[in-house]
Enzyme design. Structure first.
Site, PDB file in Angstrom:
ATOM      1  N   LYS A  78       1.265   5.445  -1.318  1.00  0.00           N
ATOM      2  CA  LYS A  78       0.216   6.160  -1.905  1.00  0.00           C
ATOM      3  C   LYS A  78       0.071   7.582  -1.321  1.00  0.00           C
ATOM      4  CE  LYS A  78      -4.245   5.876  -3.831  1.00  0.00           C
ATOM      5  NZ  LYS A  78      -5.609   4.982  -3.796  1.00  0.00           N
ATOM      6  N   SER A 156      -7.608   4.020  -8.553  1.00  0.00           N
ATOM      7  CA  SER A 156      -6.958   5.234  -8.121  1.00  0.00           C
ATOM      8  C   SER A 156      -5.357   5.051  -7.886  1.00  0.00           C
ATOM      9  CB  SER A 156      -7.764   5.998  -7.048  1.00  0.00           C
ATOM     10  OG  SER A 156      -7.580   5.427  -5.913  1.00  0.00           O
ATOM     11  N   SER A 180      -9.988   0.497  -6.308  1.00  0.00           N
ATOM     12  CA  SER A 180      -8.906   1.147  -6.669  1.00  0.00           C
ATOM     13  C   SER A 180      -7.489   0.200  -6.382  1.00  0.00           C
ATOM     14  CB  SER A 180      -8.758   2.418  -5.794  1.00  0.00           C
ATOM     15  OG  SER A 180     -10.007   3.373  -6.466  1.00  0.00           O
TER      16      SER A 180
END
Length: 493
Positions: A78, A156, A180
């Site tokens: 990420k 997210s 998330s």
């Protein structure tokens, strides 16, 4: 092996150790899939040279024997994790061009274990969002489809979820501040676990809300989550909130035996307007665990209804403080200034240009609730509510409950743009089942258990006792096996 990118970590590990597959071939299969999956928008900074170099080193290590479980396993990282010499932007224009001179503790541990980095993954800007639409790179598209609409992968960690579900990588790292990891995992039909706060180091992870953020794995199976979490977890002296506790063998905890365990069903999670298909899959999940020998009991978490308001005071307040450092002085974006502009104008213009609308909204909310005259009315009150939410869980576990079963999300994946209305609260409500865990610092895992009437994945969430991720994963393992979820998105990209 042309479809090696479709393997789980566990299956790839066995093939790599047996010599049936090389790390270079496995990495090449993922790089090919990654390039073919550009339409999904999951990978934003590709690192094929680094990946192949790491794969060759992994092959040498495998041949020498005694290689760790993750040796040669290609992962997506990420964009919130700082990776040395590789752009780490948190999907924000304000960090354009930022290449850290250091490695986050999590990625350093993964690389020490022989993992291969394919590249950096898309996300909501500074992890603020539930749909992956606030990214400076543009939205991620969910690999799952039910019609001609492009669906959100959740957020997210939407890029991580889409990449794993689309077989662009074998697994990915995610972070979870209010859901998330778990919400995108549910939307994309994969497994995602948020560990106990402090189980995984936050050092080198770009901060959103420091008392809530926690990194975790996003994988194709519960076993893979156990393997990846074991490599990510551990005490870190560089993180003052990191717990100095031994890391158990999470994979060894997957016995599949939950006979005599007590599973709580919180009555407060039966929210108004919940879709009948969500209620049905929740009831079905409870029945699966009962059939496996667990006792199903109703529990009360009375302060649940205050969780979202408390979260959306505490998280923006911490974001306002954390994001104050992005001002255009030392790194990242700096606005062009007009003649006569001073440092105040530089700050204002840089932050106005660098931050997207959602980040600006949350920074403004956070600044407001921390301001003189409102600190006690909002922030201190939210902190008190947080303590009550934590106590609710403590009382449930003290009464003998071993895990709590809830829906992961109130809906299946929605279309891109459908929640981007004038009222941001509509989007915030997507976190209704997940934010309580972050406020209480508890571990939670999302497991795919079925499909809705349109063929989209639905997930259930299991909440565990603090520091007992092994037992939590074992409950998830039982649920996974009982559900028998093997569906994959039909490849359209």
């Amino acid at each position: 092996m042309s479809n090696a990118n479709e393997l789980t970590i566990a299956a790839a590990r066995d093939k790599l150790r047996a010599g049936d597959l090389s790390a270079v071939d496995l990495t090449m299969a993922c790089l090919t899939a990654m390039d073919a999956g550009d339409t999904l928008g999951a990978f934003v900074h590709k690192t094929p040279e680094i990946a192949l170099e790491q794969a060759r080193a992994a092959d040498a290590r495998l041949q020498a024997g005694g290689a760790p479980d993750l040796c040669g396993i290609p992962l997506g990282i990420k964009d919130l994790f700082c990776t040395k010499g590789v752009p780490s932007q948190a999907a924000s224009n304000i960090l354009a061009g930022f290449k850290p001179e250091y490695e986050s503790t999590v990625t350093a541990k993964l690389f020490d274990a022989g993992a291969v980095m394919l590249g950096k993954l898309n996300m909501d800007e500074f992890a603020m969002g539930s749909s992956n639409e606030s990214s400076c790179y543009g939205p991620v598209v969910n690999p799952w489809r039910s019609d001609d609409r492009e669906l959100s992968p959740g957020g997210s960690s939407g890029g991580s979820a889409a990449a794993v579900a689309g077989d662009l990588c074998l697994a990915a790292t995610g972070t979870d501040t209010g859901g998330s990891i778990r919400q995108p995992a549910a939307f994309c039909g994969i497994v995602g676990i948020k560990p106990t706060y402090g189980r995984v180091s936050r050092w080198g992870i770009i901060a959103y809300a420091s008392s809530l953020d926690q990194a975790g794995p996003m994988t194709k199976s519960v076993r893979d989550a156990a393997i990846l979490l074991g490599a990510m977890a551990g005490h870190d002296p560089k993180d003052s909130t990191s717990a100095d506790l031994p890391v158990p063998d999470f994979e060894a905890a997957l016995t599949g035996d939950i006979r005599g365990k007590k599973i709580g069903i919180p009555r407060e999670y039966r929210v108004a307007g919940m879709r009948p298909e969500i209620q049905k899959i929740w009831d079905k999940g409870a029945e699966m665990l009962r059939d496996a020998g667990a006792e199903i009991v109703e529990v009360s978490l009375p302060h649940t209804k205050y969780a979202l308001p408390a979260y959306y005071v505490i998280a923006p307040a911490e974001a306002s403080s954390n994001l104050a450092r992005y001002d255009g002085v030392r790194y990242g974006h700096r606005a062009k200034l007009a003649a006569g502009d001073g440092i105040t104008e530089m700050y204002e213009k840089t932050r106005a240009e660098g931050f997207g609308a959602e980040v600006q909204r949350r920074v403004m909310i956070g600044t407001y609730v921390l301001s003189a005259g409102f600190y006690d009315a909002y922030y201190n009150r939210a902190r008190k509510v947080r303590a009550l939410i934590k106590r609710d869980f403590e009382q449930a576990f003290a009464a003998g409950v071993d895990a709590i079963l809830t829906p992961a999300t109130p809906t299946p994946a929605f279309g891109l743009g459908e929640m981007s209305s004038a009222d941001p609260v509509e989007m915030y409500l997507n976190d209704v089942f997940t934010v309580t865990l972050n406020l209480a610092g508890l571990p939670g895992v999302s497991v795919p258990v079925g499909l809705d009437a349109d063929g989209l994945p639905l997930g259930l969430q299991l909440i565990g006792r603090p520091w007992e991720e092994g037992e939590l994963l074992n409950h998830a393992y039982v649920l996974e096996r009982a559900a028998g979820f093997v569906a994959k998105p039909q490849k359209w990209w």
